[in-house]
Every structure is written in structure tokens, then in C-alpha cells.
Design a protein around this motif. Structure first.
Motif, PDB file in Angstrom:
ATOM      1  N   LYS A  54       4.002  -0.500  -3.327  1.00 48.36           N
ATOM      2  CA  LYS A  54       2.787  -0.180  -3.232  1.00 48.36           C
ATOM      3  C   LYS A  54       1.936  -0.532  -4.538  1.00 48.36           C
ATOM      4  CE  LYS A  54       0.659   4.652  -3.002  1.00 48.36           C
ATOM      5  NZ  LYS A  54       0.240   4.754  -4.280  1.00 48.36           N
TER       6      LYS A  54
ATOM      7  N   GLU B 104       3.178  -9.026  -2.790  1.00 48.90           N
ATOM      8  CA  GLU B 104       4.249  -8.279  -2.490  1.00 48.90           C
ATOM      9  C   GLU B 104       5.254  -9.016  -1.409  1.00 48.90           C
ATOM     10  OE1 GLU B 104       2.880  -4.835  -0.490  1.00 48.90           O
ATOM     11  OE2 GLU B 104       4.598  -3.790  -0.086  1.00 48.90           O
ATOM     12  N   SER B 105       4.718  -9.853  -0.545  1.00 44.88           N
ATOM     13  CA  SER B 105       5.693 -10.490   0.478  1.00 44.88           C
ATOM     14  C   SER B 105       6.644 -11.565  -0.304  1.00 44.88           C
ATOM     15  CB  SER B 105       4.803 -11.144   1.633  1.00 44.88           C
ATOM     16  OG  SER B 105       4.326 -11.973   1.261  1.00 44.88           O
TER      17      SER B 105
ATOM     18  N   TRP C 262      -2.854  -8.638  -3.047  1.00 48.04           N
ATOM     19  CA  TRP C 262      -1.646  -7.970  -3.337  1.00 48.04           C
ATOM     20  C   TRP C 262      -0.492  -8.259  -2.267  1.00 48.04           C
ATOM     21  CZ3 TRP C 262       0.715  -6.407  -7.365  1.00 48.04           C
ATOM     22  CH2 TRP C 262       1.751  -5.566  -7.160  1.00 48.04           C
ATOM     23  N   ASN C 263      -0.906  -8.469  -0.948  1.00 48.62           N
ATOM     24  CA  ASN C 263      -0.212  -8.630   0.038  1.00 48.62           C
ATOM     25  C   ASN C 263       0.922  -9.916  -0.269  1.00 48.62           C
ATOM     26  OD1 ASN C 263      -2.503 -10.076   0.339  1.00 48.62           O
ATOM     27  ND2 ASN C 263      -2.000 -10.340   2.555  1.00 48.62           N
TER      28      ASN C 263
END
Ligand SMILES: [Zn+2]
Length: 563
Positions: free
Chosen positions: A126, A234-235, A230-231
Motif C-alpha cells: 500500500k 507495485e505489480s 503506483w499500480n
């Protein structure tokens, strides 16, 4: 290819289409030298064979790797190439083993920041992502001081050092993404304005933090300068991370590298009694000095380690007069192997375009150079493995070159040529970085191909493909493709073609070969690559990076230490 590059390039203008008509006849080049024809039938055969279901998508270290390499070696032999390596038994070999390490991080503690009477605890995923480049099963960082180092740039040629006067041993660098002048409209700033320089790539920032001796690095994510949300961070930081194996298991790297959400970074700066926006503005000014934040970081996690080996394939055509000077042609042979099934249940990502076409181009170029006879210098044909895992085959080669980099003149890397018509323009990625530009301008002029401004220069595509493994170590490399202004249908047709590929085929089981492919554009590109490579191989020039370019000093040093 790992990302899609050509779609969205601008229109470069319109020129005579007749100049592009490609026939089988040889055409004039440089003082009576002729350009042998591109063998389209051979290219189709290579693409068809390499993308057949029997090779199951050419996954590195898969059960089908050996059969894939057999196909490549057979084509190299037919083109009269010689093996470019020696095995441990001293015999000639077609292969360079590429040992790799994959690491999957798990069991993260919160990233806790203490100081100023406060404890901030950030949640993995997060608020932050992290991983280790060091090959160790467990990472524990305790009470490491945070230092804000602006954009984390050390560029002696620009008199710019964001680490000036600070000893980073045992400390954690907090770094902004991109480079100081990214927000400019023009490309005129010290860091080429909106165009991304290598100093703006996140990979550079982690490398520099390690060179400075930092124990960790925290990149502050920001959607606009990072160019992705950010996704995406993160991935791409979950699951296995792949690296080339090194003798010291990357002990010279930081203990951890990480990204943090902007809002989390704002609270860190606040705890330090500072303001992120004000600090960002200060970091954009020349003469910025690193700022100790008076805070300490704590983090721990585990890494599951898997080791594996794949192979690059190397063939050479020895030069007639300067056999110890080298010109490179390269393309990656690997693709994704078995992948997510489509609606019909097809789970083989065949990689016909990506990069069956590049491999076919490599074979066609070898045949053309065989037809033309030995060049002055040695021509090296490199089929990389593990491009799709992060340019690992080329990275391993550049760290362990079979031919000295100081004696490597330059080269052409070839990745994913799209079927379709010929173009009236050439897309040049990376801008005018080296003296290779003069050769490109000459060839484009002869072919009446327009070159134009690079669309998306802020995205730093030059730093994301196999040629870059060599470029970052000083070897100037071409990164050019045919543009989107097609002779039949113009820019609209070119963009439609590119969009069709990215939506319907890119990294999907549908990237398959068909006899219906229009090969005109691909043939045009191979002809162009020959015209760029062969003069380098016949010449005596040593093109360098332009003055002020970020790789000039590396090249100068490489030459100086080779003397
Ligand atoms: Zn790819």
C-alpha cells in the motif's frame, strides 16, 4: 520486447514513395559498393520455424531451449558464420552461458521511520515496495539514517553531484524520480529538458546509491515524472525479480531498494520538520547539497533464491584487415514460453514478431554480409537470451564481453519488426547522442527517409532495450526502426498497424506467423540495418558519444585503460 515503443510516434513529413520501392536488385552504396538483397523467403522461414508451437514460445531454460538454439546455430552455420566463443575445453563454441538469479521477496516488516519523537509505520504494497539486489536469504536494516539526496544524480560532466560532501556508508538515500529539468517543455535544459536522460531512470538511481556506499535507497514515487502510476510500481515489484549472477552475489549493491508513495514521503519529510515540495524545488537547483533528515529507517524481509542458466548464441564473420575491431548485430531469441491461455485455450506465446522477426533479421544480415564478402572489421552476431526477463542476456555479455568493449566500434540491436508496408520515415530513439547520428543522417538521406523529433522522449525508451546494456558501458549503439508514416496510407495506417499489434498480439498467444504477412516494411528495415552496420564494419572510424553525453566519459575511460 519488454514494452511497446513505436506506437504514438509523430508524423515526420512526406517524401517520394518511389524512393522506397524495394526490389531484389542491389543498389548503390558508398563508392560502388552494392547492397545485397534482403532474402524475404529466408526471413519467413526463420520466423515460421522459431515461432512454431514445437518450440513452445522459446522460454529460456525451458525444455525447448536446446531445440531453439539448434535452429539458430543451423542458420548461423548456413550463413557461413564461425562460432564466436571458446568452451572450457578450448574448443570453439556457439554459446555463452548466462547464469541468473531470481529472487522473490516476502515476509515484509513495515517500513518504520523513527525520529523527531515519532514512529511512522508504512505498509508493504500500500505504501511501499522493496527488494534486495544482493543475493541473500534475509535482509535486516536497523536504525539506518535517512539522507535526502535530491534526484540522486552524480554527473561530473555537468558539474552536478547530489551526493556532494556526504558519506553514505550505512545510510539510506531518499531520492526523487526523473531528473531535475523534466518539467520543461523544451529539450534544452542541462538534463535535456523534458527528454529523459539516464540520470532520470530509476535503475540509475539504485546503481548510483550503491556506488555511494548506501545501505538502502528509497525512491519517492510521483505519477507525472515517473510516467506511470503506483499500480505499475507495485505489480512490477511483486513476484520474481531476475538478475545476472555475479561472482560476489551482488555484495556491492545496496541491502535494499524501494519505492514509497508520495503521500508517505510527505509525512516522512514532515516528521523531519521539512516540506517535500520545498525540498524538491531546492533539489532542482545546481549546487544542491544532500540533507540529513534526522530520521532512521528499519526494515526486514526474506528472499527466496532460485538459480538458473540460459545461453546467448554468438557467431562471427572475421574481418579481413582489422579482425580485432568489432561491429555488433544483435537480437533476442527468447520469448515468454507458455503463458496465460487465450479464449481458445492456446497457452503458447509464440513470439513471431517479438522477436522471431529480429532473429530473422539477424540471419538475413549475416547472409547479406556473406554475399558482400569479408568486411574490414569482424562482424559479430549476438542472439541474446532473457530479454523478456529484463535484458539479462545482453547485460551478462556486457559484463563478460567475448570481445573487448574498447575494441567494439558500435552496433545495431533489432527488436520486434512489425509486418506491414514500408515507411517514409525512420524513428530514432534516444535523439542525437553519438557520432553515429552522422551515418544515420547520410543513410536516411540516400534512402530519402525522413527522421523527425522523437515522440515520448520523456519516457526514456533508449534505456530500456538490449542495446542499452552495451551503451551504458560506452559502446555507441543504434536504436532505430521504421517510422509510422507508411508509403501506403500514411501516418493513420502506420498508427493503426501499431495499435493493432499492441492490443491484439503483443505478449499474447496470438503473436503468430502467417504466410499472409506483408513483409515490405520488414525488408525495408533490414536493408536499413545493413546500410548502418556495413559502413561501420568497412570503415576505420571510432564514433564516440557527443560531448556532454552521459556515456562519453565511460567510453573515453574504456579507451584510455585499454591503451
Ligand atoms: Zn517482448
Amino acid at each position: 520486447m519488454t514494452i511497446f515503443r513505436a506506437f504514438g510516434r509523430g508524423a515526420f513529413g512526406v517524401l517520394s514513395a518511389s524512393a522506397l520501392a524495394l526490389s531484389g536488385t542491389a543498389r548503390a552504396m558508398d563508392a560502388g559498393k552494392v547492397v545485397p538483397p534482403v532474402d524475404e523467403a529466408l526471413m519467413r522461414e526463420v520466423i515460421k520455424t522459431l515461432s512454431a508451437d514445437e518450440l513452445a514460445g522459446r522460454g529460456p531454460a525451458s525444455a525447448e531451449e536446446a531445440a531453439t538454439l539448434d535452429v539458430i546455430v543451423a542458420r548461423f552455420m548456413a550463413a557461413g558464420l564461425e562460432p564466436g566463443n571458446k568452451g572450457q575445453d578450448g574448443q570453439k563454441s556457439w554459446f555463452q552461458d548466462v547464469p541468473t538469479v531470481s529472487m522473490r521477496a516476502s515476509g515484509f516488516s513495515p517500513l518504520s521511520i523513527t525520529g523527531g519523537g515519532k514512529v511512522l509505520a508504512f505498509a508493504h504494497g500500500k505504501d511501499f515496495v522493496a527488494g534486495s539486489y544482493r543475493v541473500v536469504p534475509e535482509t535486516v536494516v536497523k536504525d539506518a539514517e535517512l539522507v535526502f539526496v535530491g534526484y540522486g544524480v552524480n554527473a561530473p560532466e555537468l558539474g552536478w553531484n547530489d551526493y556532494a560532501g556526504v558519506d553514505m556508508k550505512g545510510k539510506v538515500a531518499v531520492i526523487l524520480v526523473n531528473d531535475p529539468d523534466y518539467a520543461m517543455e523544451s529539450e534544452d535544459g542541462p538534463f535535456k529538458g523534458r527528454r529523459m536522460t539516464y540520470y532520470g531512470r530509476w535503475t540509475y538511481k539504485f546503481e548510483e546509491a550503491a556506488r555511494q556506499g548506501a545501505v538502502g535507497a528509497i525512491l519517492v514515487h510521483d505519477t507525472f515524472p515517473a510516467a506511470y502510476g503506483w499500480n505499475v510500481v507495485e505489480s512490477s515489484w511483486s513476484g520474481d525479480q531476475h538478475f545476472v549472477a555475479t561472482p560476489n552475489d551482488a555484495a556491492d549493491q545496496t541491502a535494499f531498494n524501494s519505492w514509497i508513495q508520495k503521500a508517505a514521503a510527505q509525512s516522512v519529510f514532515k516528521a523531519a520538520g521539512k516540506d517535500l515540495a520545498a525540498m524538491t524545488a531546492a533539489a532542482g537547483q545546481k549546487g544542491f547539497k544532500p540533507v540529513p533528515l534526522g530520521l532512521k529507517a528499519n526494515l526486514s524481509f526474506k528472499s527466496a533464491i532460485t538459480r538458473s542458466t540460459s545461453r546467448n548464441v554468438v557467431g562471427i564473420q572475421p574481418g579481413g584487415e582489422a579482425p580485432e575491431e568489432y561491429v555488433l548485430y544483435s537480437a533476442h531469441w527468447d520469448h515468454l514460453g507458455r503463458c496465460k491461455p487465450d479464449a481458445s485455450g492456446d497457452d503458447i506465446c509464440n513470439g513471431a514478431v517479438d522477436n522471431g522477426t529480429g532473429m530473422a533479421a539477424l540471419v538475413a544480415l549475416a547472409e547479406m554480409n556473406k554475399a558482400a564478402g569479408p568486411a574490414r572489421r569482424t562482424q559479430v552476431y549476438l542472439a541474446w537470451t532473457l530479454e523478456e526477463s529484463g535484458l539479462l542476456g545482453s547485460e551478462y555479455y556486457a559484463r563478460n564481453p567475448l570481445f573487448p568493449l574498447a575494441q567494439t566500434v558500435g552496433g545495431v540491436n533489432i527488436d520486434a519488426l512489425y509486418p506491414g508496408g514500408a515507411a517514409r520515415d525512420v524513428a530514432v530513439t534516444g535523439g542525437d547522442k553519438s557520432e553515429l547520428s552522422a551515418l544515420l543522417a547520410k543513410v536516411a538521406g540516400e534512402l530519402q527517409l525522413k527522421t523527425g523529433p522523437e515522440d515520448g522522449s520523456e519516457k526514456g525508451y533508449y534505456y530500456r532495450s538490449d542495446h542499452f546494456s552495451l551503451a551504458k558501458r560506452g559502446v555507441p549503439m543504434f536504436y532505430v526502426k521504421r517510422g509510422t508514416d507508411l508509403a501506403d496510407g500514411g501516418v493513420a495506417a502506420g498508427k493503426a498497424l501499431a495499435e493493432d499489434y499492441v492490443v491484439n498480439r503483443y505478449h499474447q498467444p496470438s503473436d503468430e506467423y502467417s504466410d499472409d504477412w506483408d513483409m515490405r516494411g520488414i525488408v525495408q528495415e533490414v536493408d536499413l540495418y545493413y546500410r548502418l552496420g556495413r559502413p561501420l564494419a568497412d570503415g576505420a572510424d571510432w564514433p564516440n558519444w557527443n560531448a556532454g553525453d552521459e556515456f562519453r566519459a565511460i567510453r573515453d575511460q574504456s579507451w584510455a585503460s585499454a591503451k
